[in-house]
Design an enzyme around this catalytic site. Structure first.
Site, PDB file in Angstrom:
ATOM      1  N   ARG A   1       0.876  -1.102   0.095  1.00 43.38           N
ATOM      2  CA  ARG A   1      -0.068  -0.038  -0.163  1.00 43.38           C
ATOM      3  C   ARG A   1       1.025   1.220  -0.027  1.00 43.38           C
ATOM      4  O   ARG A   1       2.046   1.168   0.555  1.00 43.38           O
ATOM      5  CB  ARG A   1      -0.900   0.111   1.149  1.00 43.38           C
ATOM      6  CG  ARG A   1      -1.805  -1.166   1.427  1.00 43.38           C
ATOM      7  CD  ARG A   1      -2.546  -1.216   2.530  1.00 43.38           C
ATOM      8  NE  ARG A   1      -3.672  -2.185   2.710  1.00 43.38           N
ATOM      9  CZ  ARG A   1      -3.489  -3.341   3.516  1.00 43.38           C
ATOM     10  NH1 ARG A   1      -2.372  -3.481   3.930  1.00 43.38           N
ATOM     11  NH2 ARG A   1      -4.779  -4.354   3.466  1.00 43.38           N
TER      12      ARG A   1
ATOM     13  N   LYS B   1      -2.708  -2.374   7.631  1.00 40.13           N
ATOM     14  CA  LYS B   1      -4.029  -1.870   8.477  1.00 40.13           C
ATOM     15  C   LYS B   1      -4.114  -2.723   9.747  1.00 40.13           C
ATOM     16  O   LYS B   1      -3.789  -3.817   9.883  1.00 40.13           O
ATOM     17  CB  LYS B   1      -5.158  -2.116   7.337  1.00 40.13           C
ATOM     18  CG  LYS B   1      -5.277  -1.194   6.178  1.00 40.13           C
ATOM     19  CD  LYS B   1      -6.485  -1.351   5.458  1.00 40.13           C
ATOM     20  CE  LYS B   1      -6.429  -0.398   4.243  1.00 40.13           C
ATOM     21  NZ  LYS B   1      -7.684  -0.628   3.575  1.00 40.13           N
TER      22      LYS B   1
ATOM     23  N   HIS C   1      -1.454   2.615  -6.246  1.00 38.51           N
ATOM     24  CA  HIS C   1      -2.572   1.703  -5.946  1.00 38.51           C
ATOM     25  C   HIS C   1      -2.485   0.993  -7.355  1.00 38.51           C
ATOM     26  O   HIS C   1      -2.976  -0.504  -7.247  1.00 38.51           O
ATOM     27  CB  HIS C   1      -4.035   2.102  -5.805  1.00 38.51           C
ATOM     28  CG  HIS C   1      -4.918   1.286  -5.392  1.00 38.51           C
ATOM     29  ND1 HIS C   1      -4.680   0.436  -4.279  1.00 38.51           N
ATOM     30  CD2 HIS C   1      -6.145   0.812  -6.047  1.00 38.51           C
ATOM     31  CE1 HIS C   1      -5.851  -0.183  -4.185  1.00 38.51           C
ATOM     32  NE2 HIS C   1      -6.531  -0.095  -5.089  1.00 38.51           N
TER      33      HIS C   1
ATOM     34  N   ARG D   1       0.039  -1.613  -6.924  1.00 44.23           N
ATOM     35  CA  ARG D   1      -0.349  -2.806  -6.041  1.00 44.23           C
ATOM     36  C   ARG D   1      -1.360  -3.671  -6.779  1.00 44.23           C
ATOM     37  O   ARG D   1      -1.254  -5.037  -6.534  1.00 44.23           O
ATOM     38  CB  ARG D   1      -0.880  -2.169  -5.008  1.00 44.23           C
ATOM     39  CG  ARG D   1      -1.411  -3.038  -4.004  1.00 44.23           C
ATOM     40  CD  ARG D   1      -1.988  -2.406  -2.520  1.00 44.23           C
ATOM     41  NE  ARG D   1      -3.017  -3.020  -1.788  1.00 44.23           N
ATOM     42  CZ  ARG D   1      -2.445  -4.009  -0.901  1.00 44.23           C
ATOM     43  NH1 ARG D   1      -1.442  -4.293  -0.635  1.00 44.23           N
ATOM     44  NH2 ARG D   1      -3.525  -4.679  -0.126  1.00 44.23           N
TER      45      ARG D   1
ATOM     46  N   HIS E   1      -4.615  -8.772   3.307  1.00 46.44           N
ATOM     47  CA  HIS E   1      -5.922  -8.644   3.332  1.00 46.44           C
ATOM     48  C   HIS E   1      -6.709  -9.452   4.688  1.00 46.44           C
ATOM     49  O   HIS E   1      -6.291 -10.654   4.383  1.00 46.44           O
ATOM     50  CB  HIS E   1      -6.902  -9.033   2.158  1.00 46.44           C
ATOM     51  CG  HIS E   1      -6.522  -8.256   1.097  1.00 46.44           C
ATOM     52  ND1 HIS E   1      -6.788  -8.371  -0.439  1.00 46.44           N
ATOM     53  CD2 HIS E   1      -6.499  -6.758   1.023  1.00 46.44           C
ATOM     54  CE1 HIS E   1      -6.670  -7.265  -1.165  1.00 46.44           C
ATOM     55  NE2 HIS E   1      -6.457  -6.470  -0.318  1.00 46.44           N
TER      56      HIS E   1
ATOM     57  N   TYR F   1     -10.634  -7.609  -5.381  1.00 41.14           N
ATOM     58  CA  TYR F   1      -9.531  -6.773  -5.733  1.00 41.14           C
ATOM     59  C   TYR F   1      -8.677  -7.305  -6.950  1.00 41.14           C
ATOM     60  O   TYR F   1      -8.016  -6.530  -7.516  1.00 41.14           O
ATOM     61  CB  TYR F   1      -8.510  -6.763  -4.488  1.00 41.14           C
ATOM     62  CG  TYR F   1      -7.524  -5.793  -4.596  1.00 41.14           C
ATOM     63  CD1 TYR F   1      -6.111  -5.992  -4.916  1.00 41.14           C
ATOM     64  CD2 TYR F   1      -7.853  -4.459  -4.138  1.00 41.14           C
ATOM     65  CE1 TYR F   1      -5.240  -5.091  -5.194  1.00 41.14           C
ATOM     66  CE2 TYR F   1      -6.750  -3.504  -4.237  1.00 41.14           C
ATOM     67  CZ  TYR F   1      -5.315  -3.776  -4.545  1.00 41.14           C
ATOM     68  OH  TYR F   1      -4.500  -2.778  -4.675  1.00 41.14           O
TER      69      TYR F   1
END
Length: 298
Positions: free
Chosen positions: A148, A172, A240, A243, A266, A275
């Protein structure tokens, strides 16, 4: 004026006087509530006490069929829930009939990935100054590990293990993961580290701006876009997209959805499924090669 209109007018006055909402916000509320008044009147309702969850659901379905987008429908239902909450607070309703009704999620518009040939062209940049070396290293790391943007700019030198070709990133939810970055990325990081001290920084950040500070996300976006133009790519290059390209190329090569999920960080496999998209031609070739019913009879 019907009771339906009267209650809405009272609510709008409440929003204007007590909540002191702006005229534009009030107009938006008015438009959304006028839509439900029209629908309720068509269905023979004389007062909001006659409204139930079935009618609200039918209203949502009708709105969608008339072309209202998912995001706009969510706003409409939000206005309706707020209105009904107010009626409950005024003892006009016992319960909010819109409380359990939600709009469908808006479709996720995924960026187009960069194909392998274009990616090689993007990475083959003219190294004529230290910042170009830095940019090449960032591109290699971003594409090599599928980071990211926040993970890329957050990298410190201490997060590197160049001997093993790995990097530690904080994703995250403050979740750490250890990732391989590939020998090309390692080589360009080493090249960048040889030049990094030219910027005279005591910052621990791996990637620095020309002022010797940790590079910002906005600066990375700007530099990637500029390199996309310089290298003659037809579509806009942004972090992005790199990625997404990493995920797509990995999945096309391996077919290992779980493995790609771990690399991307994820929490849910469903996110990876949305994705990353395999093109139909690739899926068909995998099917033809692997499925027993696809093989030609002898």
């Amino acid at each position: 004026m019907t009771d339906l209109h009267t209650d809405v007018e009272r609510y709008l006055r409440y929003l204007s006087v007590e909540r002191q909402l702006s005229p534009i916000t009030l107009l938006n509320y008015q438009r959304q509530l006028e839509a439900i008044i029209h629908f309720a009147s068509e269905n023979g309702l004389q007062s909001w006490q006659q409204c139930d969850v079935t009618m609200v659901r039918n209203f949502a379905v009708r709105s969608r069929r008339k072309g209202l987008g998912a995001a706009s429908l969510a706003l409409r239902l939000s206005a309706l829930r707020s209105f009904f909450d107010w009626l409950v607070s005024q003892n006009e309703l016992k319960a909010n009939p819109a409380k359990g009704v939600s709009a469908p999620k808006a479709p996720r518009h995924l960026p187009k990935n960069i194909d392998v040939d274009d990616m090689n062209r993007l990475l083959d940049i003219d190294i004529n100054d230290p910042l170009a070396v830095r940019d090449r290293a960032m591109l290699e790391v971003m594409y090599g590990a599928g980071l990211r943007l926040s993970e890329l700019v957050g990298l410190d030198i201490k997060h590197l293990d160049l001997e093993s070709g790995e990097v530690w990133v904080m994703g995250k939810g403050s979740k750490e993961r250890r990732l391989p970055i590939g020998r090309n990325a390692v080589a360009w990081i080493e090249h960048w580290l040889d030049l990094r001290d030219l910027f005279g920084s005591e910052d621990d950040a791996l990637f620095l701006s020309k002022l010797g500070k940790r590079i910002s996300a906005r600066n990375v976006q700007k530099r990637f876009a500029e390199w996309g133009i310089k290298q003659g790519l037809n579509n806009h290059v942004h972090p992005h997209k790199l990625r997404h390209s990493f995920a797509t190329h990995m999945l096309e090569s391996s077919g290992d959805l779980r493995g790609v999920q771990e690399l991307l960080g994820h929490a849910n496999l469903s996110t990876t499924q949305i994705y990353t998209h395999l093109d139909f031609q690739h899926l068909a070739s995998v099917y033809d090669a692997a499925h027993p019913r696809a093989k030609r009879g002898k």
